[in-house]
Design a protein around this motif. Structure first.
Motif, short mmCIF file in Angstrom:
data_model
loop_
_atom_site.label_atom_id
_atom_site.label_comp_id
_atom_site.label_asym_id
_atom_site.label_seq_id
_atom_site.Cartn_x
_atom_site.Cartn_y
_atom_site.Cartn_z
N ASN A 52 -38.49 -26.60 -79.16
CA ASN A 52 -38.05 -27.93 -79.71
C ASN A 52 -37.36 -28.24 -81.23
O ASN A 52 -37.11 -29.13 -81.46
N GLU A 53 -37.43 -26.85 -81.71
CA GLU A 53 -36.80 -26.88 -82.92
C GLU A 53 -35.65 -25.81 -83.03
O GLU A 53 -35.64 -24.68 -82.31
N GLY A 54 -34.61 -25.58 -83.91
CA GLY A 54 -33.75 -24.77 -84.26
C GLY A 54 -32.39 -24.82 -83.24
O GLY A 54 -32.64 -25.99 -82.32
N PRO A 55 -31.78 -23.94 -83.31
CA PRO A 55 -30.43 -24.03 -82.48
C PRO A 55 -30.69 -24.08 -81.06
O PRO A 55 -29.91 -24.54 -79.99
N ALA A 56 -31.72 -23.35 -80.61
CA ALA A 56 -32.24 -23.02 -79.07
C ALA A 56 -32.97 -24.48 -78.53
O ALA A 56 -33.31 -24.27 -77.50
N ALA A 57 -33.43 -25.31 -79.32
CA ALA A 57 -34.06 -26.59 -78.97
C ALA A 57 -33.45 -27.16 -77.83
O ALA A 57 -32.19 -27.15 -77.47
N GLY A 58 -34.14 -27.57 -76.76
CA GLY A 58 -33.72 -27.93 -75.57
C GLY A 58 -34.03 -26.86 -74.31
O GLY A 58 -34.06 -27.28 -73.02
N GLN A 59 -34.31 -25.59 -74.73
CA GLN A 59 -34.64 -24.88 -73.95
C GLN A 59 -36.19 -25.02 -73.17
O GLN A 59 -37.05 -25.35 -74.09
N ALA A 60 -36.43 -24.38 -72.19
CA ALA A 60 -37.90 -24.10 -71.85
C ALA A 60 -37.65 -22.76 -71.08
O ALA A 60 -36.95 -22.52 -70.34
N ILE A 61 -38.84 -22.04 -71.56
CA ILE A 61 -39.10 -20.61 -70.75
C ILE A 61 -40.20 -20.18 -70.56
O ILE A 61 -41.38 -20.78 -71.01
N PHE A 62 -40.38 -19.16 -69.55
CA PHE A 62 -41.50 -18.24 -69.46
C PHE A 62 -41.01 -16.98 -68.99
O PHE A 62 -39.89 -16.74 -68.52
N PHE A 117 -46.58 -15.21 -67.47
CA PHE A 117 -47.02 -15.22 -68.77
C PHE A 117 -47.15 -16.76 -69.26
O PHE A 117 -46.73 -17.60 -68.29
N PHE A 118 -47.53 -17.13 -70.27
CA PHE A 118 -47.52 -18.68 -71.01
C PHE A 118 -46.36 -19.30 -70.75
O PHE A 118 -45.48 -18.75 -70.85
N GLY A 119 -46.50 -20.53 -70.50
CA GLY A 119 -45.43 -21.37 -70.28
C GLY A 119 -45.26 -22.17 -69.01
O GLY A 119 -46.37 -22.17 -68.16
N PRO A 120 -44.16 -22.96 -68.81
CA PRO A 120 -43.03 -22.93 -69.34
C PRO A 120 -43.26 -23.57 -70.92
O PRO A 120 -44.12 -24.37 -71.13
N PHE A 121 -42.62 -22.60 -71.84
CA PHE A 121 -42.58 -23.32 -73.24
C PHE A 121 -41.44 -23.89 -73.59
O PHE A 121 -40.43 -23.36 -73.64
N PRO A 122 -41.65 -25.14 -73.95
CA PRO A 122 -40.64 -25.82 -74.61
C PRO A 122 -40.03 -25.48 -75.96
O PRO A 122 -41.00 -25.33 -76.83
#
Length: 141
Positions: free
Chosen positions: A94-104, A87-92
């Protein structure tokens, strides 16, 4: 590593042990070792009352399995190259406590929704929290 099949010829063991139909058969069990982290067992069943509807993450009883990877773009390219439905991504993030993640997300061959996640430089919450929930660099902590 794979094993199979496993069946209950007595009629109630599978029901009493696993809360499945007494005539259910585990056709195959595959074990996946994830580096120094989890060992995951994947079961393929056949059963007279089996449904063929995989719940979405948002459904009651819905779930997914996430795998941490160091290079999320390489993971996406690998799955795409193997013809896996991604699916869409990798999605970075950039905000909130999980900022720094990239997911798909992607679909396993049997329809389970799965996730690839990467945060090689940590997540934002780690800067102010005395506890790190899990670190791929130090999985034993």
């Amino acid at each position: 590593m794979s094993f199979g099949p496993f069946r209950d010829d007595k009629g109630t063991f599978m029901q009493d042990l696993l809360n499945v139909n007494p005539r259910a058969v585990i056709e195959q069990i595959s074990l996946v070792r994830c580096g120094y982290g989890s060992n995951i067992e994947l079961f393929q069943y056949s059963s007279p009352d089996q449904t063929n509807m995989t719940p979405k993450n948002s459904d009651i009883g819905g779930y997914h399995i996430a795998f941490y990877v160091d290079d999320i773009k390489a993971a996406k390219d690998y799955l795409d190259g193997k013809g896996v439905k991604t699916f869409f991504g990798p999605f970075p993030v950039n905000e909130g406590p999980a900022a720094g993640q990239a997911i798909f997300y992607f679909l396993a061959p049997w329809g389970l929704q799965m996730e690839m996640i990467s945060y090689p430089n940590g997540m934002a919450y780690e800067k102010s929290s005395p506890i790190v929930l899990w670190s791929p660099k130090y999985p034993a902590k």
